[in-house]
Design a protein around this motif. Sequence first.
Motif, PDB file in Angstrom:
ATOM      1  N   PRO A 198       0.788  -1.224   0.000  1.00 53.31           N
ATOM      2  CA  PRO A 198       0.000   0.000   0.000  1.00 53.31           C
ATOM      3  C   PRO A 198       0.824   1.281   0.000  1.00 53.31           C
ATOM      4  N   ARG A 221       2.174   4.568  -1.142  1.00 52.56           N
ATOM      5  CA  ARG A 221       1.512   5.488  -2.073  1.00 52.56           C
ATOM      6  C   ARG A 221       2.526   5.998  -3.091  1.00 52.56           C
ATOM      7  N   SER A 232     -10.477   1.207 -11.089  1.00 54.24           N
ATOM      8  CA  SER A 232     -10.764   0.901  -9.680  1.00 54.24           C
ATOM      9  C   SER A 232     -12.128   1.437  -9.270  1.00 54.24           C
ATOM     10  N   TYR A 290      -4.645  11.815   1.473  1.00 57.94           N
ATOM     11  CA  TYR A 290      -4.443  10.576   0.740  1.00 57.94           C
ATOM     12  C   TYR A 290      -5.798  10.049   0.285  1.00 57.94           C
ATOM     13  N   VAL A 291      -5.883   9.646  -0.950  1.00 51.17           N
ATOM     14  CA  VAL A 291      -7.143   9.080  -1.436  1.00 51.17           C
ATOM     15  C   VAL A 291      -6.919   7.622  -1.840  1.00 51.17           C
ATOM     16  N   SER A 292      -7.973   6.851  -1.721  1.00 52.68           N
ATOM     17  CA  SER A 292      -7.876   5.437  -2.113  1.00 52.68           C
ATOM     18  C   SER A 292      -7.808   5.345  -3.632  1.00 52.68           C
ATOM     19  N   ALA A 329      -9.803   3.716  -5.524  1.00 51.52           N
ATOM     20  CA  ALA A 329     -11.161   3.882  -6.072  1.00 51.52           C
ATOM     21  C   ALA A 329     -11.548   5.360  -6.102  1.00 51.52           C
ATOM     22  N   ASP A 330     -11.209   6.092  -5.040  1.00 50.65           N
ATOM     23  CA  ASP A 330     -11.541   7.523  -5.020  1.00 50.65           C
ATOM     24  C   ASP A 330     -10.743   8.287  -6.085  1.00 50.65           C
TER      25      ASP A 330
END
Lengths: 397, 457
Positions: free
Chosen positions: B12, B14, B171, B257-259, B261-262
Amino acid sequence: MEELTIGFVPPRYGDEVVGGAEAVMAEAAHGLAKRGHKVEVITTCAIDHYTWKNEYAPGLDNSGLVPVRRFAIDHNSNGVARKRIGDSILANAHVPVEAQQLWANDSLRSSEMWHYLSENMDSYRCLIFAPYQFWTTYACGQIDSSKTIIMPCMHEEPEARFDIYQPVLNGAEGIWFLTDPEADLTNEIYNLTKSQQIVGAAVDVPASYDPTAFCEKYGITSPFIYYAGRREWGKGWQDLLAGFAKALDRTDIKLVTSGVGELGLTEELEKRVIDVGFISDNDRNNAMAAALAYVQPSDRESFSRTVLEAWLAGTPVIANARSAVVAWHIDRSEAGYAYSGVEDLGEAIVGFANNPSAAKDLASTGRDYVLTNYQWDSILDNMEHTLANWFPVGEGE
Amino acid sequence: MFSELVISPYAPYRDGIASYTVQEVRVRRKRGENIEVLSPQPSAAHHHLELGGFSGALSLLRRASQHSRFTVHVYPEIMYGRCRNRIERQAVWSMWIRIAKAVPVELRIHEVVYSLFENSAREKRLFAKFLEACDSVYVHSDVEAAQLVEAVGVDRKNVELFDHGQYFEKSSTVSVAQARQSLGLDPNKFIFLSIGFIQYQKGFDRGVDAMAKISATAAQLHIVGSARVEADVITDFLDELESKVSGSENCHLHVGYVSDADFDTWIQAADCVVLPYREIWSSSVLERAKLFERPTIVSSVGGLADQGSAETRVISSELELEAEMRKVYDSWANENKMESSSGVMMEPNEVNSGADLVSKLKQTAGASAPKPSTVRSNSRSKLENFPKLQRPSSISTSRLRSRMKSSVLKLIDWQVAPVASHVDGFQKATTSTVRDLEQRIAALEAMIEDSNQGSGQ
């Protein structure tokens, strides 16, 4: 159309595992399976959260009501970085995001679990991860956030404000909270724009209690206060001992404890603290019923099932007021006392010990509070309702 | 059976390259390929190793016999980022040559700082030799291939192209309307989007400046991203960007921080993705925009022009950025019967007389004039660009000299640090004061203008 599998992903799972979040996950998985849902537990091979040693065999075990898919933990980091950064966290120092990533990775970690989920997401309707700070949630909970529910089990602690958890919680399709204070705290820290629901959790109601059997089994012959759980700094164990030490001269009461972890007793305390070790659920329930009071010294609770178990057994609770959740339970149930600091804890122990009838009377509203709010039927209804709304059957299948 | 070892940052963590590798590894492992991942950063990879220096490269060499192939994602930190000087870098390149002779190595070149080789023929030779020893060398565009050939002198036919988006998957599958609703965006606005790590090289500030000039009333620029590392230079840039955005009504900064999917939901929600980079090799964000068939405006840096699609507009200056943003907005505005960036939409045969035409054109001119409050003064620009007071570097060509410098710096730090901090604070306070004054002047100017219009002047 056949329903896809609902996956529960706790860091540990099994009869020998001690942990509140793990217990809620296990019971929710079984509850939903009994209601006819296709459920699976995806977890590691570990029992002990100190060593994370692989003790169960890896692979799929289909023998129970809920299939369990276990993955080995990688033991290829030495934990030195985690210890060093952990010291900074304890000191409430600023922890840069790079250090946060290192800290999260230098402990429990299962690359095989991560890759399995990354490659098999299509087989699952959704995945439920808990608690938030474990690697299984932090790393695996970001693989496909559109299929992810996080049950954060959050309480106030420095890690709750780490940047690395922002995409995990903000990105998740849904959040399951256990209590109102937990939801308030999480919404204060995070920007949760998607679905969230206070689903709660429940405790099983024992058919009966046998306090005498517990006392006879463990040779306990005098009144005692009780603590069940992990004996560690994060759970307030040292504070409990310090508070209990202040009561020693003014009462003969004993402290009985069950669970795991080092006791770290002084000579003076050794005579008054009885450790019964890791015991069965039945013995724990009987201990709750036999105790004059149950003590919850932890200020890091997101639900506190042992407090509810004590009330079910008709036993009052002495709990740390710094835990917003436990203070909230006590405020609503009026079945306990929330202490502020070690001195106050000592006074509370003396007060309860010297007034056993009043203590018993204090507990009288506790059982109804639990039966009204924390039973599996209504909790599972909440969970099913959110699953139906957030992940309708047939969508994406 | 020996596995292929992919050497790359990995989730994970980034990072754009991490995201790139995750998608490829997922697809290939699902196809049954035996792949393991080694990452220099904390991640879900199977293995971790500190790379970027001699000891890391040596450890990799020791692993060569355990794998059928190495696929290395090349960027400075993973190859030589920990080297203290050129001598160590040369030792690292020599080690990589030995690795490439011990196991087939596939290189995916994302980023190399070619200026390294400008003053060292030996280092350049070693790097070229390493490339020759590799089984295959890939870049993402013709431009990058040409740069590699020119900088290192390798044969062009030995450099192959690899489609940046070959393994990219969406995503997020939400519709545009759902995306906008979930992000709280106005469905009736034209959304420009700049997304990714926020740092000077990404040039997101240029988009804000352009927005101030094009006066697109129904447009918004959303800048979404976070700082990858906590460094003064990045924090300062973020502060400046925040200040710039706060002075604009139609620019919005979303720091965090964005996922994954976001991230894709933002792209889906956008009408145009703006990547006014000052420096880049190739861009994963551009690739994701292509995945969602979003129009893009990109700088003519690195391989971006090559990497773009038919929907990509390439710019070479702030003026061109402004012009292209204006064009895409006007095109949308015309389709949607909205005010164009000039403020007034001229319909065909809308005016009948010369007087009406002149009147309409005057309106147009008024609307397109920059608003006083959004124009940054030269004086503030100078203040903001005034370099931060830097501590002198302790790095020297000699390790002994470096250590001595470092010791001296440590000794005097208690005196120097407060002074530096005070000067920087003074600079920030001055900039802030000038900004306040500018805003007050702009407000006064607007009041005077309103008053003049009210009195018919």
